[in-house]
Every structure is written in C-alpha cells, then in structure tokens.
Design a protein around this motif. Structure first.
Motif, PDB file in Angstrom:
ATOM      1  N   ASP A 180       1.799 -15.376 -34.414  1.00 56.81           N
ATOM      2  CA  ASP A 180       2.615 -16.502 -34.087  1.00 56.81           C
ATOM      3  C   ASP A 180       3.331 -17.081 -34.795  1.00 56.81           C
ATOM      4  N   GLN A 181       3.637 -18.134 -34.735  1.00 54.46           N
ATOM      5  CA  GLN A 181       5.554 -18.568 -34.812  1.00 54.46           C
ATOM      6  C   GLN A 181       5.591 -18.855 -36.583  1.00 54.46           C
ATOM      7  N   LEU A 220       7.687 -30.252 -37.500  1.00 54.25           N
ATOM      8  CA  LEU A 220       9.194 -30.157 -38.304  1.00 54.25           C
ATOM      9  C   LEU A 220       9.409 -30.263 -39.235  1.00 54.25           C
ATOM     10  N   SER A 221       8.803 -31.891 -40.080  1.00 58.52           N
ATOM     11  CA  SER A 221       8.614 -32.054 -41.165  1.00 58.52           C
ATOM     12  C   SER A 221       8.213 -31.236 -42.634  1.00 58.52           C
ATOM     13  N   LEU A 222       7.183 -30.020 -42.350  1.00 60.61           N
ATOM     14  CA  LEU A 222       6.783 -29.694 -42.702  1.00 60.61           C
ATOM     15  C   LEU A 222       7.353 -28.324 -42.834  1.00 60.61           C
ATOM     16  N   MET A 223       8.052 -28.035 -41.776  1.00 61.35           N
ATOM     17  CA  MET A 223       9.202 -27.031 -41.548  1.00 61.35           C
ATOM     18  C   MET A 223       9.923 -27.212 -42.757  1.00 61.35           C
ATOM     19  N   GLY A 224      10.635 -28.761 -42.411  1.00 61.73           N
ATOM     20  CA  GLY A 224      11.645 -29.154 -43.374  1.00 61.73           C
ATOM     21  C   GLY A 224      11.500 -28.823 -45.029  1.00 61.73           C
ATOM     22  N   GLN A 225      10.541 -28.753 -44.863  1.00 62.97           N
ATOM     23  CA  GLN A 225       9.761 -28.935 -46.423  1.00 62.97           C
ATOM     24  C   GLN A 225      10.058 -27.296 -46.632  1.00 62.97           C
ATOM     25  N   MET A 226       9.295 -26.824 -46.173  1.00 62.81           N
ATOM     26  CA  MET A 226       9.537 -25.186 -46.764  1.00 62.81           C
ATOM     27  C   MET A 226      11.208 -24.928 -46.704  1.00 62.81           C
ATOM     28  N   CYS A 227      12.043 -25.106 -45.460  1.00 59.22           N
ATOM     29  CA  CYS A 227      13.274 -24.563 -45.190  1.00 59.22           C
ATOM     30  C   CYS A 227      13.925 -25.695 -47.028  1.00 59.22           C
ATOM     31  N   THR A 228      13.545 -26.417 -47.098  1.00 61.60           N
ATOM     32  CA  THR A 228      13.907 -27.125 -48.301  1.00 61.60           C
ATOM     33  C   THR A 228      13.865 -26.592 -50.156  1.00 61.60           C
ATOM     34  N   LEU A 288      14.346 -25.167 -35.915  1.00 67.06           N
ATOM     35  CA  LEU A 288      14.683 -27.126 -35.425  1.00 67.06           C
ATOM     36  C   LEU A 288      14.314 -27.009 -34.021  1.00 67.06           C
ATOM     37  N   ALA A 289      14.609 -26.371 -33.279  1.00 64.04           N
ATOM     38  CA  ALA A 289      15.321 -26.185 -31.811  1.00 64.04           C
ATOM     39  C   ALA A 289      13.399 -25.808 -30.708  1.00 64.04           C
ATOM     40  N   ASN A 290      12.777 -25.181 -32.488  1.00 63.69           N
ATOM     41  CA  ASN A 290      11.949 -24.908 -31.108  1.00 63.69           C
ATOM     42  C   ASN A 290      10.152 -26.047 -32.089  1.00 63.69           C
ATOM     43  N   ALA A 291       9.822 -26.760 -32.952  1.00 67.46           N
ATOM     44  CA  ALA A 291       9.305 -27.177 -33.200  1.00 67.46           C
ATOM     45  C   ALA A 291       8.715 -27.936 -32.363  1.00 67.46           C
TER      46      ALA A 291
END
Length: 164
Positions: free
Chosen positions: A55-56, A94-102, A85-88
């Motif tokens: 999965d993604q 999106l917030s979890l992805m923001g944490q992990m990208c941080t 960010l475009a596909n969350a």
C-alpha cells in the motif's frame, strides 16, 4: 517512551511477538532509531523490511528508511513529500506524514526544511505535543524562528480537546 529507549525496545519486542503483522512495529522501531540518530538500527529495519501490503503507507515507510539512511537525494525527498501532501486521504493522516517528513529532514540535518514540514503539520491537525516537546531529533529545530508559534498552535488544539 519518554526518554527511555531501552524500555521502549522491550515493549516493542513484546508487541511484535504478539502482532499478526510486523509493519507497525517496524515503523515505530525505525522512527525511534531515527529520533536517536541510530542509522545502523534504521538500516537493520530497512534490510529486514518485507512489504507485507504494497500500500501507499508501506511504500512511504521504505522511502522514509531510505531517506534517513541517505539513499535518496534531497530532490527525491522533496518529490516524495509533495506527492504525500497532494494525496493524503485525511487531515489526521496528513498530520502523521508531516511528523514523519519532519523527522526525515531533521535526521538529515535539513532543519529549515524540517521546520517547514512541522509548521505545515501544526497548521493542520497535528496534536502530538509529546512528540513536539520530547522527540530528540527535533532538538536543533526548537530554537528556530517559527517553531514556538507552531508549538503553541498544537498546544492550543490539545487543550481544546480536553475541555469539558
């Protein structure tokens, strides 16, 4: 976790032993290793990672590991983040992805880029104040302009959740 990595590792080992799928524990092991700058442990997770579900999120986790290990260029990391960010599918995801990208950028020493990811997550639905205050990989960012304001937004959101 609260600073006791050794105890967290014991807990994760117990959880992994009982879990039907190991992806979530591997994700947390990788993130925890990243938080403490333990690239060897990140590499171990990457080398032992079997994509149970293509999965993604699974693909993202592999790229998270590769990025932290320095196997992806800054341009590749930026492209991965833009795609996420475009596909969350939801504000929480999106917030979890923001944490992990941080975490990715901070682990790579790219603190301005890490701060941009953090601020974007704080402007969204981020509620993880414990991570914000305690995550070791974020330490160099905490004095950067914009961090304190983003933290205040998170704290305010958390406080609003507990109002009765």
């Amino acid at each position: 976790l609260q600073g006791d990595r050794e105890q967290a590792e014991v807990f994760l080992a117990k959880f992994e032993k009982a879990a039907r799928r190991t992806g979530p524990t591997k994700q947390f092991k990788a993130r925890m290793a990243t938080w403490y700058g333990d690239i060897e442990a990140v590499r171990e997770v990457l080398e032992g990672f079997a994509l149970e579900d293509p999965d993604q999120f699974g693909k993202f986790l592999v790229n998270y590991l590769r990025a932290v290990c320095g196997e992806l260029s800054r341009a590749e990391v930026d492209a991965m983040i833009a795609e996420i960010l475009a596909n969350a599918p939801s504000p929480r995801f999106l917030s979890l992805m923001g944490q992990m990208c941080t975490e990715i950028h901070a682990a790579r020493g790219e603190f301005e880029a890490a701060l941009a990811c953090f601020v974007r997550a704080a402007d969204g639905a981020l509620i993880d104040i414990e991570w914000t205050d305690r995550c070791p990989v974020l330490k160099p960012m905490r004095k950067l302009p914009g961090f304190a304001e983003a933290r205040r937004k998170i704290q305010k959101r958390v406080q609003a959740m507990w109002v009765m």
